[in-house]
Write a protein that holds these residues in place. Sequence first.
Motif, PDB file in Angstrom:
ATOM      1  N   GLY A   7     -93.019 -20.469  69.467  1.00 38.76           N
ATOM      2  CA  GLY A   7     -92.090 -20.967  70.609  1.00 38.76           C
ATOM      3  C   GLY A   7     -90.933 -21.734  70.468  1.00 38.76           C
ATOM      4  O   GLY A   7     -89.672 -21.630  70.809  1.00 38.76           O
ATOM      5  N   ALA A   8     -91.248 -22.987  70.005  1.00 39.04           N
ATOM      6  CA  ALA A   8     -90.372 -24.076  69.435  1.00 39.04           C
ATOM      7  C   ALA A   8     -89.551 -23.437  68.439  1.00 39.04           C
ATOM      8  O   ALA A   8     -88.331 -23.728  68.273  1.00 39.04           O
ATOM      9  CB  ALA A   8     -91.020 -25.078  68.950  1.00 39.04           C
ATOM     10  N   LEU A   9     -89.860 -22.687  67.381  1.00 38.16           N
ATOM     11  CA  LEU A   9     -89.028 -22.214  66.351  1.00 38.16           C
ATOM     12  C   LEU A   9     -87.920 -21.305  66.919  1.00 38.16           C
ATOM     13  O   LEU A   9     -86.759 -21.259  66.651  1.00 38.16           O
ATOM     14  CB  LEU A   9     -89.726 -21.702  65.150  1.00 38.16           C
ATOM     15  CG  LEU A   9     -90.489 -22.538  64.397  1.00 38.16           C
ATOM     16  CD1 LEU A   9     -91.518 -21.834  63.274  1.00 38.16           C
ATOM     17  CD2 LEU A   9     -89.534 -23.292  63.449  1.00 38.16           C
ATOM     18  N   ALA A  10     -88.461 -20.540  67.679  1.00 34.03           N
ATOM     19  CA  ALA A  10     -87.782 -19.550  68.461  1.00 34.03           C
ATOM     20  C   ALA A  10     -86.549 -20.137  69.333  1.00 34.03           C
ATOM     21  O   ALA A  10     -85.503 -19.725  69.172  1.00 34.03           O
ATOM     22  CB  ALA A  10     -88.367 -18.479  69.257  1.00 34.03           C
ATOM     23  N   THR A  11     -87.061 -20.895  69.963  1.00 37.89           N
ATOM     24  CA  THR A  11     -86.022 -21.789  70.852  1.00 37.89           C
ATOM     25  C   THR A  11     -84.886 -22.470  70.037  1.00 37.89           C
ATOM     26  O   THR A  11     -83.538 -22.356  70.240  1.00 37.89           O
ATOM     27  CB  THR A  11     -86.539 -22.936  71.729  1.00 37.89           C
ATOM     28  OG1 THR A  11     -87.567 -22.059  72.586  1.00 37.89           O
ATOM     29  CG2 THR A  11     -85.745 -23.403  72.619  1.00 37.89           C
ATOM     30  N   LEU A  13     -83.953 -21.637  67.045  1.00 34.81           N
ATOM     31  CA  LEU A  13     -83.192 -20.696  66.348  1.00 34.81           C
ATOM     32  C   LEU A  13     -82.302 -19.942  67.260  1.00 34.81           C
ATOM     33  O   LEU A  13     -80.838 -19.921  67.069  1.00 34.81           O
ATOM     34  CB  LEU A  13     -83.933 -19.319  65.742  1.00 34.81           C
ATOM     35  CG  LEU A  13     -83.112 -18.379  65.144  1.00 34.81           C
ATOM     36  CD1 LEU A  13     -82.223 -18.743  63.838  1.00 34.81           C
ATOM     37  CD2 LEU A  13     -84.113 -17.276  64.641  1.00 34.81           C
ATOM     38  N   ASP A  14     -82.657 -19.973  68.647  1.00 40.12           N
ATOM     39  CA  ASP A  14     -81.623 -19.319  69.579  1.00 40.12           C
ATOM     40  C   ASP A  14     -80.698 -20.498  69.765  1.00 40.12           C
ATOM     41  O   ASP A  14     -79.409 -20.041  70.039  1.00 40.12           O
ATOM     42  CB  ASP A  14     -82.314 -19.161  70.877  1.00 40.12           C
ATOM     43  CG  ASP A  14     -83.357 -17.876  70.747  1.00 40.12           C
ATOM     44  OD1 ASP A  14     -83.073 -17.237  69.844  1.00 40.12           O
ATOM     45  OD2 ASP A  14     -84.142 -17.790  71.630  1.00 40.12           O
ATOM     46  N   VAL A  15     -80.890 -21.652  70.008  1.00 41.45           N
ATOM     47  CA  VAL A  15     -79.809 -22.686  70.156  1.00 41.45           C
ATOM     48  C   VAL A  15     -79.018 -22.812  69.278  1.00 41.45           C
ATOM     49  O   VAL A  15     -77.767 -22.846  69.148  1.00 41.45           O
ATOM     50  CB  VAL A  15     -80.425 -23.949  70.355  1.00 41.45           C
ATOM     51  CG1 VAL A  15     -79.687 -25.334  70.289  1.00 41.45           C
ATOM     52  CG2 VAL A  15     -81.231 -23.949  71.756  1.00 41.45           C
ATOM     53  N   ALA A  16     -79.341 -22.716  67.774  1.00 39.68           N
ATOM     54  CA  ALA A  16     -78.492 -22.933  66.630  1.00 39.68           C
ATOM     55  C   ALA A  16     -77.593 -21.665  66.634  1.00 39.68           C
ATOM     56  O   ALA A  16     -76.294 -21.743  66.265  1.00 39.68           O
ATOM     57  CB  ALA A  16     -79.281 -22.685  65.360  1.00 39.68           C
ATOM     58  N   LEU A  17     -77.960 -20.407  67.125  1.00 38.97           N
ATOM     59  CA  LEU A  17     -77.359 -19.353  66.981  1.00 38.97           C
ATOM     60  C   LEU A  17     -75.990 -19.290  68.167  1.00 38.97           C
ATOM     61  O   LEU A  17     -74.826 -19.034  67.879  1.00 38.97           O
ATOM     62  CB  LEU A  17     -77.928 -18.122  67.083  1.00 38.97           C
ATOM     63  CG  LEU A  17     -78.886 -17.572  66.120  1.00 38.97           C
ATOM     64  CD1 LEU A  17     -79.738 -16.383  66.393  1.00 38.97           C
ATOM     65  CD2 LEU A  17     -77.834 -17.131  64.977  1.00 38.97           C
ATOM     66  N   LEU A  18     -76.492 -19.933  69.349  1.00 35.67           N
ATOM     67  CA  LEU A  18     -75.723 -20.187  70.479  1.00 35.67           C
ATOM     68  C   LEU A  18     -74.338 -21.216  69.985  1.00 35.67           C
ATOM     69  O   LEU A  18     -73.195 -20.793  70.377  1.00 35.67           O
ATOM     70  CB  LEU A  18     -76.235 -20.413  71.513  1.00 35.67           C
ATOM     71  CG  LEU A  18     -77.015 -19.309  72.321  1.00 35.67           C
ATOM     72  CD1 LEU A  18     -77.997 -20.063  73.294  1.00 35.67           C
ATOM     73  CD2 LEU A  18     -76.034 -18.288  72.925  1.00 35.67           C
ATOM     74  N   LEU A  19     -74.834 -22.377  69.425  1.00 38.14           N
ATOM     75  CA  LEU A  19     -73.922 -23.191  69.102  1.00 38.14           C
ATOM     76  C   LEU A  19     -73.160 -22.838  67.906  1.00 38.14           C
ATOM     77  O   LEU A  19     -71.848 -23.174  68.030  1.00 38.14           O
ATOM     78  CB  LEU A  19     -74.565 -24.475  68.921  1.00 38.14           C
ATOM     79  CG  LEU A  19     -75.239 -25.090  69.668  1.00 38.14           C
ATOM     80  CD1 LEU A  19     -76.125 -26.434  69.243  1.00 38.14           C
ATOM     81  CD2 LEU A  19     -74.452 -25.799  70.896  1.00 38.14           C
ATOM     82  N   GLY A  20     -73.395 -22.078  66.959  1.00 35.35           N
ATOM     83  CA  GLY A  20     -72.642 -21.721  65.596  1.00 35.35           C
ATOM     84  C   GLY A  20     -71.952 -20.534  66.289  1.00 35.35           C
ATOM     85  O   GLY A  20     -70.823 -20.509  65.678  1.00 35.35           O
ATOM     86  N   GLY A  21     -72.121 -19.654  67.094  1.00 31.69           N
ATOM     87  CA  GLY A  21     -71.259 -18.636  67.604  1.00 31.69           C
ATOM     88  C   GLY A  21     -70.402 -18.872  68.536  1.00 31.69           C
ATOM     89  O   GLY A  21     -69.171 -18.362  68.966  1.00 31.69           O
ATOM     90  N   GLY A  22     -70.612 -20.021  69.412  1.00 34.11           N
ATOM     91  CA  GLY A  22     -69.601 -20.618  70.325  1.00 34.11           C
ATOM     92  C   GLY A  22     -68.348 -20.895  69.728  1.00 34.11           C
ATOM     93  O   GLY A  22     -67.352 -20.944  70.541  1.00 34.11           O
TER      94      GLY A  22
END
Length: 52
Positions: A7-11, A13-22
């Motif tokens: 769960g921590a790894l998935a979260t 990764l999700d945060v990194a994708l959101l920040l990178g794509g933003g």
Amino acid sequence: MNKMTKGALATGLDVALLLGGGGTLAVWNKSVAEPAGTITSGDLELTAGTGT
């Protein structure tokens, strides 16, 4: 790997994708100042006519 680690790894990764794509959102957005004109409130009346 236990559920907490997954769960921590998935979260993370999700945060990194959101920040990178933003960062790319500004490339696709553009604003231009235009005179807005006059806004008049009232009743909108539509009538049907024959098509051409």
